[in-house]
Design a protein around this motif. Structure first.
Motif, PDB file in Angstrom:
ATOM      1  N   GLU A 182       0.836  -1.199   0.000  1.00 57.15           N
ATOM      2  CA  GLU A 182       0.000   0.000   0.000  1.00 57.15           C
ATOM      3  C   GLU A 182       0.868   1.245   0.000  1.00 57.15           C
ATOM      4  O   GLU A 182       1.548   1.537   0.989  1.00 57.15           O
ATOM      5  N   SER A 183       0.877   1.965  -1.111  1.00 58.38           N
ATOM      6  CA  SER A 183       1.637   3.213  -1.179  1.00 58.38           C
ATOM      7  C   SER A 183       0.979   4.276  -0.306  1.00 58.38           C
ATOM      8  O   SER A 183      -0.251   4.363  -0.243  1.00 58.38           O
ATOM      9  N   ARG A 184       1.811   5.061   0.354  1.00 65.15           N
ATOM     10  CA  ARG A 184       1.301   6.140   1.191  1.00 65.15           C
ATOM     11  C   ARG A 184       2.098   7.413   0.960  1.00 65.15           C
ATOM     12  O   ARG A 184       3.274   7.364   0.602  1.00 65.15           O
ATOM     13  N   LEU A 185       1.435   8.546   1.192  1.00 64.78           N
ATOM     14  CA  LEU A 185       2.058   9.851   1.041  1.00 64.78           C
ATOM     15  C   LEU A 185       2.019  10.596   2.362  1.00 64.78           C
ATOM     16  O   LEU A 185       1.000  10.572   3.062  1.00 64.78           O
ATOM     17  N   ALA A 186       3.120  11.241   2.702  1.00 63.36           N
ATOM     18  CA  ALA A 186       3.169  12.154   3.845  1.00 63.36           C
ATOM     19  C   ALA A 186       3.257  13.571   3.292  1.00 63.36           C
ATOM     20  O   ALA A 186       4.081  13.857   2.425  1.00 63.36           O
ATOM     21  N   ILE A 187       2.394  14.451   3.785  1.00 62.44           N
ATOM     22  CA  ILE A 187       2.328  15.818   3.279  1.00 62.44           C
ATOM     23  C   ILE A 187       2.325  16.769   4.471  1.00 62.44           C
ATOM     24  O   ILE A 187       1.456  16.684   5.342  1.00 62.44           O
ATOM     25  N   THR A 188       3.297  17.679   4.517  1.00 65.17           N
ATOM     26  CA  THR A 188       3.349  18.633   5.614  1.00 65.17           C
ATOM     27  C   THR A 188       2.405  19.800   5.356  1.00 65.17           C
ATOM     28  O   THR A 188       2.066  20.132   4.222  1.00 65.17           O
ATOM     29  N   HIS A 189       1.983  20.422   6.448  1.00 67.70           N
ATOM     30  CA  HIS A 189       1.167  21.629   6.383  1.00 67.70           C
ATOM     31  C   HIS A 189       1.417  22.423   7.647  1.00 67.70           C
ATOM     32  O   HIS A 189       2.166  21.978   8.549  1.00 67.70           O
ATOM     33  N   ASP A 190       0.835  23.600   7.733  1.00 70.39           N
ATOM     34  CA  ASP A 190       1.000  24.427   8.920  1.00 70.39           C
ATOM     35  C   ASP A 190       0.329  23.737  10.096  1.00 70.39           C
ATOM     36  O   ASP A 190      -0.891  23.683  10.179  1.00 70.39           O
ATOM     37  N   GLY A 191       1.141  23.167  10.979  1.00 72.35           N
ATOM     38  CA  GLY A 191       0.595  22.508  12.154  1.00 72.35           C
ATOM     39  C   GLY A 191       0.754  21.012  12.191  1.00 72.35           C
ATOM     40  O   GLY A 191       0.346  20.372  13.166  1.00 72.35           O
ATOM     41  N   GLY A 192       1.349  20.432  11.136  1.00 71.99           N
ATOM     42  CA  GLY A 192       1.535  18.995  11.210  1.00 71.99           C
ATOM     43  C   GLY A 192       1.738  18.293   9.893  1.00 71.99           C
ATOM     44  O   GLY A 192       2.167  18.892   8.894  1.00 71.99           O
ATOM     45  N   ILE A 193       1.402  16.992   9.883  1.00 71.16           N
ATOM     46  CA  ILE A 193       1.605  16.128   8.722  1.00 71.16           C
ATOM     47  C   ILE A 193       0.340  15.304   8.493  1.00 71.16           C
ATOM     48  O   ILE A 193      -0.216  14.732   9.431  1.00 71.16           O
ATOM     49  N   THR A 194      -0.101  15.255   7.247  1.00 74.35           N
ATOM     50  CA  THR A 194      -1.205  14.393   6.843  1.00 74.35           C
ATOM     51  C   THR A 194      -0.636  13.204   6.088  1.00 74.35           C
ATOM     52  O   THR A 194       0.222  13.372   5.225  1.00 74.35           O
ATOM     53  N   VAL A 195      -1.097  12.002   6.410  1.00 72.71           N
ATOM     54  CA  VAL A 195      -0.674  10.791   5.694  1.00 72.71           C
ATOM     55  C   VAL A 195      -1.863  10.245   4.936  1.00 72.71           C
ATOM     56  O   VAL A 195      -2.938  10.013   5.506  1.00 72.71           O
ATOM     57  N   LEU A 196      -1.692  10.060   3.616  1.00 79.37           N
ATOM     58  CA  LEU A 196      -2.749   9.571   2.730  1.00 79.37           C
ATOM     59  C   LEU A 196      -2.447   8.175   2.234  1.00 79.37           C
ATOM     60  O   LEU A 196      -1.283   7.806   2.046  1.00 79.37           O
ATOM     61  N   ARG A 197      -3.485   7.429   1.975  1.00 82.09           N
ATOM     62  CA  ARG A 197      -3.344   6.206   1.191  1.00 82.09           C
ATOM     63  C   ARG A 197      -3.352   6.640  -0.263  1.00 82.09           C
ATOM     64  O   ARG A 197      -4.323   7.207  -0.750  1.00 82.09           O
ATOM     65  N   ALA A 198      -2.266   6.373  -0.970  1.00 84.23           N
ATOM     66  CA  ALA A 198      -2.104   6.903  -2.318  1.00 84.23           C
ATOM     67  C   ALA A 198      -3.123   6.344  -3.298  1.00 84.23           C
ATOM     68  O   ALA A 198      -3.506   7.017  -4.258  1.00 84.23           O
ATOM     69  N   GLY A 199      -3.578   5.120  -3.075  1.00 76.53           N
ATOM     70  CA  GLY A 199      -4.475   4.499  -4.030  1.00 76.53           C
ATOM     71  C   GLY A 199      -5.829   5.157  -4.159  1.00 76.53           C
ATOM     72  O   GLY A 199      -6.423   5.179  -5.247  1.00 76.53           O
TER      73      GLY A 199
END
Length: 414
Positions: free
Chosen positions: A54-71
């Motif tokens: 399962e591919s996943r993405l980590a994306i930073t933003h103001d205040g933290g990190i969001t992790v998505l399931r890429a699929g």
């Protein structure tokens, strides 16, 4: 004789570092989590076996990190962290290194595959900060090469190296080195164990050194002004200069000059599938923010440099390499250019984002390119989206909405 670089080898078990240490024993070690936060190794406590990786993405933003399931773009984790955050590959295909005020903190994206001979078992778990920290004053570059991850602390000039495949175990042995002066530097360890590192001060840096395992300096080059950035093609290590690119083959340095008196190549991208490196190209030494429209292709075999005119500007987060070695550049016109590194020809341009302009503050969000497997991912702050691009097919195959304005981006294949 002036000491330029001295290795300080320290073997430290993180799982044993939580208690019973003296200050001398713990100095420079990666900080361990508290007992209740201890990482559970390959089998995280909430791990579930998956049908496929399962591919996943980590994306930073103001205040933290969001992790998505890429699929499918589903948010599988939200992590709160203050301050400006940067993301670096940890080197094991599962974890990321997050630069914070503490140094390099370890993020488990919660997707991995264990190999078992001719097959593997894939698992998923909730993304989490593991509690492991590699302390660094002004954490800078993190380089993965030859099964070693090497971290550079710009505020002290200290270098920390480790085998990333032990991150999931909760125990990491580190090897530490000290440069003579603090500077914005970069380093890596070759397969033969030699340390290759920049040398300089906060005011000026122009040197690259090679140190044997015992710390002896075996090669040195002192004419790479503004040395910055690093990439590898085959057995060749390259560094960007303000007048070209410095190549290291074995213990021999070769300078590939760029046209003109000033030509800063400060960001490089390499590929295992090509002897040609991709670099940026800036020519105005007085510009507060130059918006270049040309890139460089550096052939490490012929030691020749080629310029490619893009017809649009780009930023330092615009460079990448495709799974087949393609040179990728995301332009401010919203187009992802796919360049043949051997010829310099732009084979195709894929429209991905709306037109954008690079902000003057380098920490501010702007579209960012990251390649994960065969997919090129592009974030778009204005629309709060991330787009998946099929590089070979030349089309956007998915776009996922994000809960926050994205800044930095990183992915794992799981």
């Amino acid at each position: 004789m002036k000491r330029r670089m001295m290795p300080m080898v320290v073997a430290l078990g993180l799982a044993l570092a939580a208690c019973g240490e003296t200050e001398a024993e713990s100095k420079g070690a990666a900080e361990a989590p508290h007992a209740e936060e201890k990482h559970q190794g390959e089998g995280a406590s909430d791990a579930e076996e998956a049908v496929r990786p399962e591919s996943r993405l980590a994306i930073t933003h103001d205040g933290g990190i969001t992790v998505l399931r890429a699929g499918d773009g589903e948010v599988v984790g939200e992590i709160e962290l203050d301050g400006f955050l940067r993301l670096n590959q940890a080197g094991d295909g599962r974890h990321a290194l997050v630069t914070t005020g503490k140094g390099f903190e370890v993020l488990d994206l919660g997707a991995w595959t264990q190999a078992h001979g001719d097959h593997g078992h894939s698992y998923t778990a909730e993304p989490r900060m593991t509690g492991t920290v590699f302390p660094a004053e002004l954490a800078g570059h993190a380089v993965v090469h030859a099964d070693r991850t090497v971290l550079f602390a710009d505020g002290t000039g200290e270098i920390t190296a480790f085998d990333p495949h032990h991150l999931a175990d909760g125990e990491v042995e580190t090897t530490e080195f000290a440069t003579e002066h603090a500077h914005h530097g970069v380093a890596l360890i070759r397969a033969d164990g030699a340390l290759v590192a920049t040398d300089g001060t906060t005011d000026e840096r122009s040197s690259v050194t090679v140190r044997a395992v015992d710390g002896e300096e075996i090669a040195r080059y002192d004419d790479c002004p503004g040395v910055h950035g690093e990439a590898v093609a085959g057995e060749t290590v390259a560094f960007g200069c303000e007048d070209g690119v410095l190549l290291l083959k074995g213990d021999e340095f070769t300078k590939v000059d760029a046209p003109g008196d000033y030509a800063r190549i400060g960001n490089l991208a390499g590929s295992d599938d090509s002897p040609v490196l991709l670099g940026d190209y800036k020519v105005d030494p007085d510009a507060e923010l130059e918006r270049p429209t040309r890139v460089t292709l550096i052939d490490t075999e012929t030691e020749k440099l080629r310029l490619v005119d893009l017809g649009a500007s780009y930023s330092f987060r615009s460079l990448g390499r495709g799974a087949g070695g393609e040179a990728l550049v995301l332009g401010t016109d919203g187009g992802l250019r796919v360049i043949d590194p051997a010829t310099g020809k732009i084979d195709r341009t894929v429209k991905v984002t709306a037109p954008w302009r690079e902000p003057s503050d380098w920490q501010q969000p702007r579209p960012t390119l990251r390649v994960v497997g065969e997919i090129a991912w592009v974030s778009e702050p204005k629309s709060k989206q991330v787009h998946a691009v099929d590089v070979v097919g030349g089309r956007v195959v998915a776009s996922w909405d994000l809960p926050q304005v994205p800044n930095e981006l990183l992915g794992v294949t799981g």
